[in-house]
Motif scaffolding. Structure first.
Motif, short mmCIF file in Angstrom:
data_model
loop_
_atom_site.label_atom_id
_atom_site.label_comp_id
_atom_site.label_asym_id
_atom_site.label_seq_id
_atom_site.Cartn_x
_atom_site.Cartn_y
_atom_site.Cartn_z
N TRP A 1 -58.72 -32.59 -49.05
CA TRP A 1 -59.31 -33.85 -48.57
C TRP A 1 -58.35 -34.67 -47.70
O TRP A 1 -58.74 -35.72 -47.17
N PHE A 2 -57.12 -34.19 -47.50
CA PHE A 2 -56.11 -34.99 -46.81
C PHE A 2 -56.45 -35.29 -45.35
O PHE A 2 -55.96 -36.26 -44.78
N SER A 3 -57.27 -34.45 -44.74
CA SER A 3 -57.63 -34.67 -43.32
C SER A 3 -59.01 -35.26 -43.15
O SER A 3 -59.50 -35.37 -42.02
N GLY A 4 -59.66 -35.66 -44.24
CA GLY A 4 -60.99 -36.23 -44.16
C GLY A 4 -62.06 -35.15 -44.17
O GLY A 4 -61.75 -33.96 -44.32
N PRO A 5 -63.31 -35.55 -44.02
CA PRO A 5 -63.78 -36.93 -43.84
C PRO A 5 -63.54 -37.77 -45.10
O PRO A 5 -63.61 -37.25 -46.22
N PHE A 6 -63.25 -39.06 -44.89
CA PHE A 6 -62.87 -39.92 -46.00
C PHE A 6 -64.12 -40.60 -46.58
O PHE A 6 -64.46 -41.73 -46.26
N THR A 7 -64.76 -39.79 -47.45
CA THR A 7 -65.93 -40.25 -48.20
C THR A 7 -65.68 -39.92 -49.66
O THR A 7 -64.87 -39.05 -49.98
N ILE A 8 -66.39 -40.60 -50.56
CA ILE A 8 -66.17 -40.31 -51.98
C ILE A 8 -66.65 -38.89 -52.32
O ILE A 8 -66.11 -38.27 -53.23
#
Length: 464
Positions: free
Chosen positions: A126-133
């Protein structure tokens, strides 16, 4: 007279904050370690690079030492492997300290870029996104308490004892004993909510600065429930550190259960400082979320509703979700032949909640401080942010099933059916959060600036 240290910090504060890069992602363990080695090789005259221990998987854990000031500072990143904000702060400081040599004259900096490389690698999805829950949950990992860096320091308190620190904890113990730091900054961060602090001393004169910091960076100050009911609230969102003795005393006071049955793992780094006599060391944590909602700062009182009411409602939701997940654990147990880190973590956390649920409810009912009026923020914490954290455990169980399905002779039919059921519940829980707690991801640069700003504020007090 203003000290040299205070003058220097005041003069470079703005330029340091402004020079934080606009990060688009978090760095991998390899990137962090490669940059650390490069800085050390290019500046051998004033940067010392040493390994302080080895991870469970045998990877060396490096620490860099810079400067020769009279006050010794220790910063450690990724104390939980899903918490990489601090790794970017340390990566930034490796360059910034060279650009601001005044800081090297005042302090000796000891920087651990990543104290849990094994676990951090399991979060890199998840470090590069997308930044969603949703994406965060799908790629989330956090060890069971008994394997965590921050919660396996050796400790004996009353009838409870823990004597088996993890490999990574042993590395941090070695660093603390070696350095004898004047200031320790545990670079933790949360997941969802607002910004809040843990600090070992009630430094009331700087608390207004800490309270103003989040809003200056577009973050919200957390005004809801404390992370744990046993911490002392110094000011809004500023608390005494988490510690095992405080947890033990709380359960001893407010429940009829033996506190030993409520404990798991060992002490914290703060507990260890106390254990080895470093009582004057200033310990700080600035907890920052990746996702925030304006509800977490809303201290509007809800008419005719107490904190006890919303806490009990939250426990009801937790019990409901835990019953679902415990049933799934029972279903898949015959097929789970691969004891992965995901399976150990999700199973341990769910079982611990299951065995302590009744006592947690009893503590809420016996603690009269819960009878004060509830606020919008405390309701959001109890009813929705708690769901977020339970959803992360469920997502680890999902990853455990996926890993098991990749093993030879896996019972794919049983596991696939369990995944279908689990995925349905995960969707329900995520929808519950998204529909009731509108959120936005926070710009990574602002998160790093917030950790940096908190440190600069508190450094005014180091050595005073």
């Amino acid at each position: 007279m203003i000290s040299f240290q205070a003058k220097q910090l005041t003069s470079i504060y703005d330029s340091l904050m402004d020079s934080v890069p606009d990060y688009s992602r978090f760095f991998t363990v390899d990137e962090l370690y490669n940059h650390s080695r490069t800085v050390a090789l290019n500046h051998t005259s004033f940067v010392q690079y040493q390994n302080i221990g080895y991870s469970q998987n045998g990877e060396a854990i490096p620490m860099l030492t810079m400067g020769n000031g009279s006050k010794s500072l220790l910063l450690y990143a990724c104390p939980h492997p899903n918490e990489p904000i601090g790794s970017l702060l340390i990566d930034f400081l490796l360059n910034a300290l060279i650009d601001y040599p005044q800081l090297l004259l005042t302090y000796t900096w000891h920087l651990i870029p990543c104290v849990d490389p094994d676990g951090t690698r399991l979060n890199e999805g998840w470090f590069s996104g997308p930044f969603t829950i949703r994406n965060y949950a799908r790629n989330f990992y956090r060890p069971r308490t008994e394997e965590q860096v921050e919660w396996t320091f050796p400790i004996t308190y009353k009838n409870y004892s823990w004597t088996t620190p993890s490999n990574e904890t042993q590395a941090l113990m070695y660093a603390i004993r070696l350095i004898q730091p004047d200031f320790v900054y545990g670079l933790h961060n949360s997941g969802f909510g607002g910004m809040y602090y843990y600090i070992s001393q009630p430094l009331f004169d700087i608390f207004p600065q800490l309270e103003r910091l989040p809003s200056s960076l577009g973050l919200f100050l957390a005004k809801g429930e404390a992370e744990a009911p046993w911490v002392i609230r110094y000011e809004s969102a500023i608390f005494s550190p988490l510690s095992l003795p405080s947890a033990y005393d709380y359960y001893e006071k407010y429940t009829h259960s033996d506190p030993v049955t409520m404990m798991s793992g060992g002490g914290t780094s703060f507990d260890y400082l106390e254990e080895i006599g470093l009582n004057k060391t200033i310990f700080l944590m600035a907890e920052l979320p990746y996702f925030q909602s304006p509800m977490v700062k809303n201290d509007t009182i809800i008419p005719n509703v107490t904190r006890r009411d919303v806490l009990l409602q939250g426990l009801d939701k937790d019990n409901e979700s835990n019953a679902i997940l415990m049933d799934l654990l029972t279903q898949i147990k015959p097929a789970m032949t691969f004891n992965s880190s995901f399976y150990r973590a999700s199973r341990s956390l769910l079982e611990l909640y299951n065995t302590t649920a009744a006592s947690r409810r009893q503590a809420v009912l016996n603690d009269n401080s819960t009878l004060v009026p509830a606020t919008v923020a405390s309701q959001a914490d109890a009813l929705y942010i708690s769901v977020f954290y339970k959803m992360l455990i469920a997502s680890m169980l999902d990853r455990a099933i996926i890993w098991q399905m990749e093993q030879p002779s896996a019972d794919r039919k049983l596991l696939e059916n369990a995944r279908i059921e689990l995925e349905s519940h995960l969707d329900d829980w995520i929808n519950d959060i998204e529909q009731n707690l509108p959120y936005t991801p926070i710009r990574i640069r602002n998160l790093v600036q917030a950790q940096l700003g908190a440190m600069l504020i508190v450094l005014q007090k180091v050595g005073r």
